[in-house]
Design an enzyme around this catalytic site. Structure first.
Site, PDB file in Angstrom:
ATOM      1  N   LYS A  71       0.799  -1.145   0.010  1.00  0.00           N
ATOM      2  CA  LYS A  71      -0.038  -0.032   0.111  1.00  0.00           C
ATOM      3  C   LYS A  71       0.966   1.258   0.020  1.00  0.00           C
ATOM      4  CE  LYS A  71      -1.718   3.066   2.724  1.00  0.00           C
ATOM      5  NZ  LYS A  71      -1.707   4.013   1.867  1.00  0.00           N
ATOM      6  N   GLU A 131       9.647  16.053  15.325  1.00  0.00           N
ATOM      7  CA  GLU A 131       9.863  15.874  13.971  1.00  0.00           C
ATOM      8  C   GLU A 131       9.158  16.809  13.005  1.00  0.00           C
ATOM      9  OE1 GLU A 131       8.825  12.146  11.980  1.00  0.00           O
ATOM     10  OE2 GLU A 131      10.638  11.859  11.037  1.00  0.00           O
ATOM     11  N   THR A 183       5.626   7.860  13.699  1.00  0.00           N
ATOM     12  CA  THR A 183       5.616   6.941  15.011  1.00  0.00           C
ATOM     13  C   THR A 183       4.018   6.779  15.395  1.00  0.00           C
ATOM     14  OG1 THR A 183       7.892   7.702  15.469  1.00  0.00           O
ATOM     15  CG2 THR A 183       6.461   6.913  17.322  1.00  0.00           C
ATOM     16  N   CYS A 228      13.703  10.922   6.821  1.00  0.00           N
ATOM     17  CA  CYS A 228      13.611  10.355   8.417  1.00  0.00           C
ATOM     18  C   CYS A 228      14.808  10.519   9.409  1.00  0.00           C
ATOM     19  CB  CYS A 228      13.124   9.066   8.595  1.00  0.00           C
ATOM     20  SG  CYS A 228      14.010   7.854   7.420  1.00  0.00           S
ATOM     21  N   GLU A 270       9.558   1.133  10.601  1.00  0.00           N
ATOM     22  CA  GLU A 270      10.693   2.097  10.702  1.00  0.00           C
ATOM     23  C   GLU A 270      10.237   3.494  10.624  1.00  0.00           C
ATOM     24  OE1 GLU A 270      13.852   1.085  10.223  1.00  0.00           O
ATOM     25  OE2 GLU A 270      13.534  -0.863   9.517  1.00  0.00           O
TER      26      GLU A 270
HETATM   27  P1  NAP Z   1       2.310   8.216   7.846  1.00  0.00           P
HETATM   28  O1  NAP Z   1       1.045   9.247   7.971  1.00  0.00           O
HETATM   29  O2  NAP Z   1       2.605   7.410   8.920  1.00  0.00           O
HETATM   30  O3  NAP Z   1       1.620   7.447   6.743  1.00  0.00           O
HETATM   31  C1  NAP Z   1       2.536   6.104   6.261  1.00  0.00           C
HETATM   32  C2  NAP Z   1       1.626   5.227   5.418  1.00  0.00           C
HETATM   33  O4  NAP Z   1       0.693   4.716   6.509  1.00  0.00           O
HETATM   34  C3  NAP Z   1       0.869   5.765   4.459  1.00  0.00           C
HETATM   35  O5  NAP Z   1       0.811   4.764   3.488  1.00  0.00           O
HETATM   36  C4  NAP Z   1      -0.245   5.983   5.122  1.00  0.00           C
HETATM   37  O6  NAP Z   1      -1.732   6.160   4.218  1.00  0.00           O
HETATM   38  C5  NAP Z   1      -0.552   4.815   6.038  1.00  0.00           C
HETATM   39  N1  NAP Z   1      -1.513   4.946   7.081  1.00  0.00           N
HETATM   40  C6  NAP Z   1      -1.974   6.081   7.730  1.00  0.00           C
HETATM   41  N2  NAP Z   1      -2.563   5.788   8.710  1.00  0.00           N
HETATM   42  C7  NAP Z   1      -2.748   4.448   8.800  1.00  0.00           C
HETATM   43  C8  NAP Z   1      -3.458   3.311   9.696  1.00  0.00           C
HETATM   44  N3  NAP Z   1      -4.293   3.660  10.735  1.00  0.00           N
HETATM   45  N4  NAP Z   1      -3.483   2.104   9.235  1.00  0.00           N
HETATM   46  C9  NAP Z   1      -2.537   1.551   8.417  1.00  0.00           C
HETATM   47  N5  NAP Z   1      -1.965   2.480   7.490  1.00  0.00           N
HETATM   48  C10 NAP Z   1      -1.971   3.815   7.871  1.00  0.00           C
HETATM   49  O7  NAP Z   1       3.649   8.945   7.555  1.00  0.00           O
HETATM   50  P2  NAP Z   1       4.032   9.819   6.307  1.00  0.00           P
HETATM   51  O8  NAP Z   1       3.428  11.179   6.596  1.00  0.00           O
HETATM   52  O9  NAP Z   1       3.359   9.029   4.979  1.00  0.00           O
HETATM   53  O10 NAP Z   1       5.616   9.730   6.297  1.00  0.00           O
HETATM   54  C11 NAP Z   1       6.217  10.414   7.227  1.00  0.00           C
HETATM   55  C12 NAP Z   1       6.900   9.652   8.134  1.00  0.00           C
HETATM   56  O11 NAP Z   1       7.511   8.453   7.977  1.00  0.00           O
HETATM   57  C13 NAP Z   1       7.873  10.615   8.918  1.00  0.00           C
HETATM   58  O12 NAP Z   1       7.739  10.371  10.448  1.00  0.00           O
HETATM   59  C14 NAP Z   1       9.452   9.940   8.908  1.00  0.00           C
HETATM   60  O13 NAP Z   1      10.225   9.957   9.587  1.00  0.00           O
HETATM   61  C15 NAP Z   1       8.978   8.462   8.592  1.00  0.00           C
HETATM   62  N6  NAP Z   1       9.792   7.706   7.766  1.00  0.00           N
HETATM   63  C16 NAP Z   1      10.780   6.716   8.360  1.00  0.00           C
HETATM   64  C17 NAP Z   1      11.675   6.303   7.535  1.00  0.00           C
HETATM   65  C18 NAP Z   1      12.457   5.256   8.356  1.00  0.00           C
HETATM   66  O14 NAP Z   1      13.031   4.435   7.514  1.00  0.00           O
HETATM   67  N7  NAP Z   1      12.716   5.244   9.721  1.00  0.00           N
HETATM   68  C19 NAP Z   1      11.932   6.447   6.343  1.00  0.00           C
HETATM   69  C20 NAP Z   1      11.017   7.425   5.716  1.00  0.00           C
HETATM   70  C21 NAP Z   1       9.966   7.980   6.555  1.00  0.00           C
HETATM   71  P3  NAP Z   1      -2.100   7.477   3.568  1.00  0.00           P
HETATM   72  O15 NAP Z   1      -1.164   7.986   2.805  1.00  0.00           O
HETATM   73  O16 NAP Z   1      -3.179   7.041   2.789  1.00  0.00           O
HETATM   74  O17 NAP Z   1      -2.560   8.499   4.779  1.00  0.00           O
END
Ligand code: NAP
Length: 497
Positions: A191, A400, A246, A301, A267
């Site tokens: 997804k 963040e 997170t 990240c 991650e």
């Molecule tokens: P996010 O809001 O957590 O979304 C990530 C993914 O999860 C998206 O595909 C999102 O879908 C989905 N999602 C949201 N709510 C969900 C739920 N209740 N159940 C299942 N899936 C759900 O994060 P983001 O804003 O896209 O990305 C930024 C974050 O990613 C930052 O915190 C960054 O640090 C972190 N990140 C971490 C790494 C690492 O390797 N540690 C690497 C890159 C990014 P939708 O798009 O439809 O909302």
């Protein structure tokens, strides 16, 4: 390496045929509901495509297909050397279509074309090739048992794995998940993030062309809240691999507990310390301090958003960093000279602007940037931004921001630097800059993060694991260690008569 100009990339973009359907059971299909969601070019606000918006009904169909192909053993029981051949072909197809993929990623995410072409796409191909090449060289174990028994310890795939990924590095993060999961024999349902689904959709077609059996990789664009949570709660999904924030990661752990205790690897976010001692190569450290935050518009990240500087060099060093920040002014992502693009969408831009306001309210000094830049009409471009006069308890040092905002914090001693670095809920990455090997190694070991650079930032390749300590997650992408997230260990104990 392409030497296309802005005009040539723009012309290629105008002629691009964009596949916007889901990929289920080996075919591109519309969502069962017929629903779509527009995906927007963050550089100019134009709609790129209306993408299938899948729901639980589509997920159930994909899970049934994934489970069926797994149980049939079509892929899981194929000899590792044969799985390798398919994965290497897949990597070659990515390379053969590199310009198209780089352009799609640039249009969908707002990343500079020079990055998508030279970093994201080659890195995804390398990840898939590396995992494919590794899988037929990976031995199981024979345990050191007594003379009259024999024990085998084998790695077996989990079965159906759901992969949920974010929007900041959609293509390379996707490859980090798919490569080890598929190499080890699982069937994966991906997804992508709702606002950046395009390269994932294209990648599935290339996997089929490479010979991956139907059902082994399926791509379902759709909302996290309904589709993502359905996958995460499903009783037939045995593994969940996630990169994202997170708070969502914590929710997914709860879903695992509420359903079938699916193996859940996360991650997550970061607030990484970049620690500069007075004896470092200050020119190199200053250049990399800017890169560590402004690369990908700070939507990284591992971004080194907390710059910890030894007090004796603080002012002179920050003056150098500001000079480098001037080289990160945003521009049109399709211009090969651009190093930083727009924020991914208006919401992300507003978050960044809000944190600039918070930093000023908290009493930090805005030493550089802090404003919107008018680059291309309809885009959300933000200046590279530096706060000085900050301390580690401020929200701009703890939370963040996920934008091009650096928070500079002075320190006096080595112990001070370590204490500040570790005063965070996160533990993803960091770096230390010093010519003293003793200081560098002591600090690198003491900072509680998954990846630490010494005299570099963003170092690393496929040979090393990547992941977080503390609330930055529990899984490991890349290297042979990634195979641990997608396999169970099975013991077979034999006694001789
Ligand atoms: P996010 O809001 O957590 O979304 C990530 C993914 O999860 C998206 O595909 C999102 O879908 C989905 N999602 C949201 N709510 C969900 C739920 N209740 N159940 C299942 N899936 C759900 O994060 P983001 O804003 O896209 O990305 C930024 C974050 O990613 C930052 O915190 C960054 O640090 C972190 N990140 C971490 C790494 C690492 O390797 N540690 C690497 C890159 C990014 P939708 O798009 O439809 O909302």
């Amino acid at each position: 390496m392409s030497n296309k100009t802005l005009a040539q990339w723009s012309a290629m973009a105008d002629g691009l045929q964009i596949e916007a359907r889901a990929f289920i059971d080996g075919e591109y299909v519309a969502a069962a509901s017929g629903n779509t969601r527009p995906t927007i070019n963050p550089a100019n606000g134009a709609t790129l495509a209306h993408v299938a918006s899948c729901g639980p009904e589509d997920a159930d169909r994909a899970i049934a297909s994934a489970k069926a192909v797994f149980e049939a053993g079509t892929w899981a029981n194929l000899a590792p050397a044969d799985r390798k051949k398919v994965m290497v072909r897949w990597a070659e197809l990515i390379e053969a279509n590199a310009e198209e993929l780089a352009l799609l990623e640039s249009l969908d995410v707002g990343k500079p074309i020079s990055d998508t072409l030279n970093v994201d796409v080659p890195s995804a191909a390398r990840t898939i090739r590396w995992s494919g090449e590794a899988i037929d060289k990976f031995y199981d174990e024979v345990a050191p048992t007594s003379h009259d028994s024999l024990a085998l310890v084998q790695r077996l795939p989990l079965g159906v794995v759901a992969a949920i990924v974010p929007w900041n590095f959609p293509f390379s993060t996707t490859a980090w998940k798919l490569a080890p999961a598929i190499a080890t024999g699982n069937s994966v349902i991906l997804k992508p993030a709702s606002n950046t689904p395009l390269t994932a959709i294209r990648l599935a077609g290339l996997a089929k062309q490479a010979g991956l059996p139907d059902g082994v990789l399926q791509v379902l664009p759709g909302p996290g809240g309904s589709l993502g949570s359905h996958l995460a709660r499903h009783m037939d999904v045995e593994g969940l691999t996630f990169t994202g924030s997170t708070p969502v990661g914590k929710t997914l752990m709860e879903y695992s507990g509420q359903s079938n205790l699916k193996r859940t690897f996360l991650e997550l976010g970061g607030k990484s310390p970049n620690i500069v001692f007075a004896d470092a190569n200050l020119d190199k450290a200053a250049a990399m301090a800017a890169t560590a935050v402004f690369y990908n518009g700070g939507q990284t990240c591992t971004a080194g958003t907390r710059l910890l500087v030894e007090r004796s060099i603080h002012d002179a060093f920050i003056a150098k960093v500001i000079e480098h920040a001037k080289g990160w002014m945003p521009g049109n992502p399709l211009d090969p000279a651009t190093s930083m693009g727009p924020m991914v969408d208006e919401a992300q831009f507003n978050t960044v602007a809000e944190y600039v306001r918070i930093g000023l309210d908290e009493g930090a000094t805005l030493a550089f940037g802090g404003k919107r830049v008018a680059c291309v009409d309809g885009g959300h471009f933000h200046e590279p931004t530096i706060f000085t006069g900050a301390h580690n308890k401020m929200r701009i040092a703890q939370e963040e921001i996920f934008g091009p905002v650096m928070t500079v914090i002075p320190f006096d001693t080595e112990a001070d630097a370590i204490a500040i670095a570790n005063d965070s809920i996160f533990g993803l990455a960091g770096a230390v800059w010093s010519r003293d090997i003793n200081v560098a190694h002591r600090v690198a070991k003491a900072v509680r993060v998954g990846t630490m650079g010494i005299n570099n930032y963003f170092g690393g390749d496929m040979t090393v694991p990547f992941g977080g300590f503390k609330q930055s997650g529990n899984g490991r992408d890349k290297s042979m260690h990634a195979f641990d997230d997608y396999t169970e260990l099975k013991t077979t104990w034999i006694e001789f008569e």
